[in-house]
Write a protein that holds these residues in place. Structure first.
Motif, mmCIF file in Angstrom:
data_model
loop_
_atom_site.group_PDB
_atom_site.id
_atom_site.type_symbol
_atom_site.label_atom_id
_atom_site.label_comp_id
_atom_site.label_asym_id
_atom_site.label_seq_id
_atom_site.Cartn_x
_atom_site.Cartn_y
_atom_site.Cartn_z
ATOM 1 N N PHE A 33 0.968 -1.204 0.090
ATOM 2 C CA PHE A 33 -0.137 0.001 -0.030
ATOM 3 C C PHE A 33 0.859 1.234 -0.074
ATOM 4 O O PHE A 33 1.914 1.279 1.019
ATOM 5 N N PHE A 35 1.600 5.438 -0.362
ATOM 6 C CA PHE A 35 1.257 6.724 -0.118
ATOM 7 C C PHE A 35 2.093 7.695 -0.806
ATOM 8 O O PHE A 35 3.324 7.656 -0.926
ATOM 9 N N TYR A 37 2.661 11.576 0.599
ATOM 10 C CA TYR A 37 2.247 12.817 1.528
ATOM 11 C C TYR A 37 2.604 14.210 1.186
ATOM 12 O O TYR A 37 4.006 14.193 0.549
ATOM 13 N N HIS A 39 3.722 18.002 2.390
ATOM 14 C CA HIS A 39 4.318 18.919 3.450
ATOM 15 C C HIS A 39 4.572 20.492 3.275
ATOM 16 O O HIS A 39 5.546 20.646 2.665
ATOM 17 N N PRO A 45 1.958 17.484 7.564
ATOM 18 C CA PRO A 45 1.808 16.492 6.346
ATOM 19 C C PRO A 45 0.454 16.152 6.106
ATOM 20 O O PRO A 45 -0.246 15.873 7.112
ATOM 21 N N LEU A 47 -2.204 13.612 3.478
ATOM 22 C CA LEU A 47 -2.288 12.841 2.336
ATOM 23 C C LEU A 47 -2.596 13.390 0.833
ATOM 24 O O LEU A 47 -3.581 14.357 0.805
ATOM 25 N N LEU A 88 7.478 19.902 0.500
ATOM 26 C CA LEU A 88 8.309 18.734 0.788
ATOM 27 C C LEU A 88 7.070 17.398 0.517
ATOM 28 O O LEU A 88 6.053 17.699 1.020
ATOM 29 N N TYR A 90 6.758 13.204 0.649
ATOM 30 C CA TYR A 90 7.097 11.982 1.164
ATOM 31 C C TYR A 90 6.394 10.794 0.497
ATOM 32 O O TYR A 90 5.091 10.982 0.271
ATOM 33 N N ARG A 94 3.237 1.055 3.515
ATOM 34 C CA ARG A 94 2.535 0.728 4.792
ATOM 35 C C ARG A 94 2.817 -0.720 4.966
ATOM 36 O O ARG A 94 2.928 -1.469 4.079
ATOM 37 N N LYS A 102 1.846 0.956 10.563
ATOM 38 C CA LYS A 102 3.022 1.777 10.639
ATOM 39 C C LYS A 102 3.224 2.025 9.023
ATOM 40 O O LYS A 102 3.174 1.311 8.177
ATOM 41 N N LEU A 103 3.611 3.360 8.826
ATOM 42 C CA LEU A 103 4.115 3.955 7.631
ATOM 43 C C LEU A 103 5.901 4.105 7.472
ATOM 44 O O LEU A 103 6.394 4.402 8.435
ATOM 45 N N PHE A 105 8.538 5.637 5.575
ATOM 46 C CA PHE A 105 8.520 6.918 4.730
ATOM 47 C C PHE A 105 10.130 6.899 4.107
ATOM 48 O O PHE A 105 10.976 6.471 4.610
ATOM 49 N N GLY A 106 9.906 7.552 2.894
ATOM 50 C CA GLY A 106 11.323 7.911 2.198
ATOM 51 C C GLY A 106 11.847 9.153 2.763
ATOM 52 O O GLY A 106 11.219 9.661 3.815
ATOM 53 N N ASP A 107 12.963 9.620 2.351
ATOM 54 C CA ASP A 107 13.610 10.744 2.871
ATOM 55 C C ASP A 107 12.778 11.999 2.555
ATOM 56 O O ASP A 107 13.333 13.127 3.286
ATOM 57 N N GLY A 108 12.017 11.937 1.482
ATOM 58 C CA GLY A 108 11.274 13.131 1.056
ATOM 59 C C GLY A 108 11.880 13.740 -0.181
ATOM 60 O O GLY A 108 13.228 13.715 -0.175
ATOM 61 N N TYR B 35 6.496 10.514 15.503
ATOM 62 C CA TYR B 35 7.640 10.362 14.469
ATOM 63 C C TYR B 35 8.518 11.617 14.662
ATOM 64 O O TYR B 35 8.062 12.618 15.175
ATOM 65 N N HIS B 41 16.318 12.658 6.503
ATOM 66 C CA HIS B 41 15.977 11.566 6.906
ATOM 67 C C HIS B 41 14.593 10.975 7.001
ATOM 68 O O HIS B 41 13.982 10.052 7.401
ATOM 69 N N GLY B 42 13.798 11.880 6.481
ATOM 70 C CA GLY B 42 12.327 11.639 6.471
ATOM 71 C C GLY B 42 11.731 11.843 7.684
ATOM 72 O O GLY B 42 12.141 12.290 8.730
ATOM 73 N N TYR B 102 -3.409 8.659 7.417
ATOM 74 C CA TYR B 102 -3.014 9.496 8.635
ATOM 75 C C TYR B 102 -3.423 10.917 8.864
ATOM 76 O O TYR B 102 -3.532 11.595 7.985
#
Lengths: 115, 113
Positions: A33, A35, A37, A39, A45, A47, A88, A90, A94, A102-103, A105-108, B35, B41-42, B102
């Motif tokens: 799954f 996503f 996001y 920000h 942030p 969806l 930003l 992301y 999931r 929990k998700l 996340f990539g570093d953005g 978080y 580092h996201g 979320y």
């Protein structure tokens, strides 16, 4: 464990040009799954897009993405960037088959759109 | 309107001091998360909870404790704050573990000096 890779840390575009932000992922599970996001500065942030269906395009607010399980990718695209798209972004995965929700996340990717 | 509210919005803490970050949600969600956000580092998961009076460790729990006294409230506790814990902290809630969206709070900017 699961991981998400966003190659570009910073993308700068001129208004009107197309946007493509890369996202690839790794998971041991066949079901994924994904996503996106967004920000914005001084906001929470929120969806933008989500998908768990292979090869189906999903769209929202002018952005679109297609989950490709064969290549483990979920790239974010938009045909024409606007100044207001600066934010930003992301990509997130999931974790499946657990109780966490929990998700990962990539570093953005920071997208900056200039006039 | 359903929301996730974090307090304080920002805080300056002294190294070795105790810091408590609070999160309150009105979404009637079972799942809550903490978080931290660092440049490059996201967002990384510290602790989460799916029921009151129970918390679970996330990916980076060292140096942090969590408390979930009720469905609505979820706190993050730094017993001995360190310089490396300077970051922006986000609380989030979700309805279930099945991929629901979320809802994030507005974040707490913590500076440890």
């Amino acid at each position: 464990g699961d991981s998400v890779t966003q190659k570009e840390g910073l993308v700068t575009l001129t208004e009107g040009l197309p946007v493509m932000l890369n996202c690839t992922y790794q998971t041991i599970y066949s079901n994924a799954f994904l996503f996106w996001y967004v920000h914005y500065l001084n906001e929470s942030p929120r969806l933008l897009l989500k998908s768990s269906t292979d090869n189906k395009r999903t769209e929202h607010q002018g952005f679109h993405a297609t989950l490709h399980k064969s290549s483990s990718s979920f790239h974010l695209q938009k045909s024409s960037a606007q100044l207001s798209d600066s934010a930003l972004y992301y990509c997130a995965l999931r974790e499946y088959n657990t109780n966490t929700g929990k998700l990962t996340f990539g570093d953005g990717t920071v997208l900056t759109v200039k006039p | 309107e359903a929301a996730v509210t974090q307090s304080p919005r920002s805080k300056v803490a002294v190294t070795g001091g105790k810091v408590t970050l609070s999160c309150h949600q009105t979404n009637n969600h079972d799942y809550m998360y903490w978080y931290r956000q660092d440049t490059g580092h996201g967002l990384r998961l510290i602790h989460y909870s799916y029921v009151a009076d129970s918390t679970e460790k996330g990916d980076i729990p060292d140096g942090y404790k969590a408390s979930r006294p009720s469905q609505e409230n979820f706190s993050l506790i730094l017993e001995l704050a360190s310089l490396s814990q300077t970051a922006v902290y986000f609380c989030a809630s979700s309805r279930d573990r099945e991929g629901s969206d979320y809802t994030f709070g507005s974040g707490t900017r913590l500076l440890v000096i």
